[in-house]
Design an enzyme around this catalytic site. Structure first.
Site, short mmCIF file in Angstrom:
data_model
loop_
_atom_site.label_atom_id
_atom_site.label_comp_id
_atom_site.label_asym_id
_atom_site.label_seq_id
_atom_site.Cartn_x
_atom_site.Cartn_y
_atom_site.Cartn_z
CG ASP A 66 -7.20 2.06 25.72
OD1 ASP A 66 -7.94 3.05 25.75
OD2 ASP A 66 -6.74 1.51 26.74
CD GLU A 125 1.81 -9.72 7.49
OE1 GLU A 125 0.86 -10.48 7.78
OE2 GLU A 125 2.86 -9.67 8.17
#
Length: 544
Positions: free
Chosen positions: A208, A259
């Site tokens: 956002d 990751e």
């Protein structure tokens, strides 16, 4: 295309939890309600869902005021409910993207409450943007910035001894204080938030206000042009939008997502112009997608449509990213209404009984269907907003007493805001709350005639908007249009667009008159096509 590049061609469906489906009958949509309705989205043919905020929140801005980023608000359910939703979605072949609100928190967040209880220049206040006021006694705001929701972007606090003290920045509501992203503690906190949800199995994040995290050094005064949008930023240096500092943040986040494998994504809500500048958000080591608001705001006219498609493909392609396409979301007037307005009001203004312009509903829906058929034939990734597959219009006649958008209250009712596109969905025409939930309650009132749009009465009806969407999505996947290319073809008239994407020819008649139907087999049409003519405001797909 590799499987972990799914986002390059995905059709992503936005779920606004408050308004999608209510599982417990309290009138507010929730996670169990969403889970119950997921099979309908799999049947529709989308690839992923994006969930607007469901985190712990006072709900001053419908969840975009987050008090705890790592828990579910009881209004929507529990973390166990979220895990069930995620497992169910993955079992149906749907990926799940969740909203992240990093520009600001709720004023109820533990960090902000600690800041209020602490002294100026304390570590607690350094997590947010606190400044001394101007004027002889600090009685004036630190600068002249205005809130997106209207009024000043600064609010003064009272110190522990009760005296007027510093001011804090809130680019949105007073209950949404902005974080200070120059603070390493803020950066580490959000790395933890990302890992919390990635470890649960989410497929990505919609970010956002992705263009708002960095502010210009010194927070200089800025007066926007009168005709500028409230959320936009362009090459003029707006000190609180589109600052270069945001890119370092998203490169860091890109590493966190990596990751967990190559298939987790970041999608940015960045109101940035020109589109060449927006493309910086999706360089290979930053975000994977960003919303194409210029496309959303383009009128249903051939020349500007062709220009925005060309500019989008060129700009995003120059950094190796897919273009995205979108026509509606939870912040804008639904395109079934917006395309029937001449002209539509500015973004964020909304519509209500006192608005100067009122839509032609028949024309609006016809254009909306044609615009969707044009959009879904374009290469890249498309976003759909819940209910657009039902042809839902903006609800204009909401009574003032029912409105909940903070922009309505902060402007004294001058701005209607976004409630009209957030009215709960109709699922079954003859059920309580039109199938939204088991009872009659509905957090925003559903208008008379809402049942005419219900999913159950459109399902299986060949000319319904629901079946149009299902057909287009199936054909898009069958013909690999998301991974294709646009080859413009000669047009029969100035208000007609024609292009080829793989084996599919697309003709969009944006004018009022008819145009010639090319040779080939019509495999999809946004409206009735008779003989060898394409009516106005109609898009057709053909194969040889």
């Amino acid at each position: 295309m590799r499987r972990d590049d799914w986002w390059r061609t995905a059709v992503i469906y936005q779920v606004y939890p408050r308004s999608f489906a209510d599982g417990d009958g309290d009138g507010v949509g929730d996670l169990p309600g969403i889970t119950h309705r997921l099979p309908a989205l799999a049947e529709l043919g989308v690839d992923a869902i994006w969930l607007s905020p469901f985190f712990t929140s006072p709900q001053a801005d419908a969840g975009y005021d987050v008090a705890d980023y790592c828990d579910v608000d009881p209004l929507f359910g529990t973390l166990a409910d979220f895990d069930t939703l995620l497992e169910t979605a993955h079992g149906l072949g749907l990926r799940v993207i969740i909203d992240l609100v990093p520009n600001h928190s709720s004023s109820a967040h533990a960090w902000f409450q600690a800041a209020l209880a602490s002294a100026p220049s304390s570590p607690e206040r350094a997590r947010y943007i606190f400044r001394d006021g101007t004027g002889k006694l600090g009685e004036l705001p630190p600068n002249n910035w205005e809130s997106v929701f209207g009024g000043h972007a600064w609010t003064r606090v009272h110190e522990a001894d009760g005296t007027p003290g510093q001011w804090y920045l809130h680019l949105f509501d007073t209950s949404q204080p902005d974080f200070d992203w120059t603070n390493p503690e803020v950066r580490e906190y959000f790395r933890g938030v990302l890992r919390f949800w990635l470890s649960r199995g989410v497929d990505g994040f919609r970010v956002d206000v992705a263009h708002g995290l960095a502010k210009a050094e010194g927070l200089p005064d800025y007066t926007p042009p009168a005709d500028s949008g409230s959320m936009g930023g362009d090459e003029a240096d707006v000190p609180y939008w589109a600052q270069d500092g945001v890119h370092e943040i998203y490169r860091d986040w890109h590493g966190v997502l990596a990751e967990y494998g190559p298939d987790r994504i970041l999608a940015g809500e960045a109101w940035v112009e020109p589109i060449e500048k927006l493309a910086r958000w999706v360089r290979p080591d930053e975000m994977h997608q960003t919303f194409n608001f210029r496309y959303l705001e383009t009128p249903w006219q051939a020349e500007p449509l062709r220009a925005v498609v060309d500019d989008s493909l060129a700009a995003f392609g120059s950094v190796g990213a897919p273009s995205t396409w979108v026509l509606s979301n939870h912040d804008v007037i639904r395109h079934a209404t917006r395309l029937g307005l001449t002209p539509p009001p500015p973004q964020g203004q909304g519509l209500g009984p006192r608005s100067e312009s009122h839509p032609d509903e028949v024309v609006g829906l016809r254009r909306a269907r044609a615009a969707t058929a044009f959009m879904l034939a374009l290469p890249g990734s498309s976003y759909l907003y819940q209910g657009e597959e039902l042809g839902l219009p903006e609800v204009i006649d909401l009574p003032d007493a029912a409105r909940q958008d903070p922009s309505f209250f902060r402007t004294g009712g001058e701005t209607y805001g976004r409630d009209g596109c957030r009215v709960p969905l109709p699922w079954e025409a003859d059920a309580p709350s039109v199938g939204f939930g088991p009872g009659e309650a509905s957090w925003l009132p559903q208008p008379d005639g809402w049942g005419d749009y219900a999913r159950d009465i459109q399902q299986g009806v060949p000319d319904s908007t629901l079946e149009l969407y299902r057909g287009l999505l199936a054909l898009r996947r069958e013909h690999g249009l998301g991974a294709g290319e646009v080859e413009w073809l000669p047009s029969a008239a100035a208000d007609v667009l024609a292009f080829r994407n793989g084996a599919v020819t697309v003709v969009a008649n944006t004018g009022a008159g008819t145009t010639e139907l090319p040779a080939g087999t019509v495999i999809a049409a946004s409206g009735p096509v008779a003989g060898d003519r394409i009516p106005g405001d109609t898009t057709v797909w053909l194969t040889d």
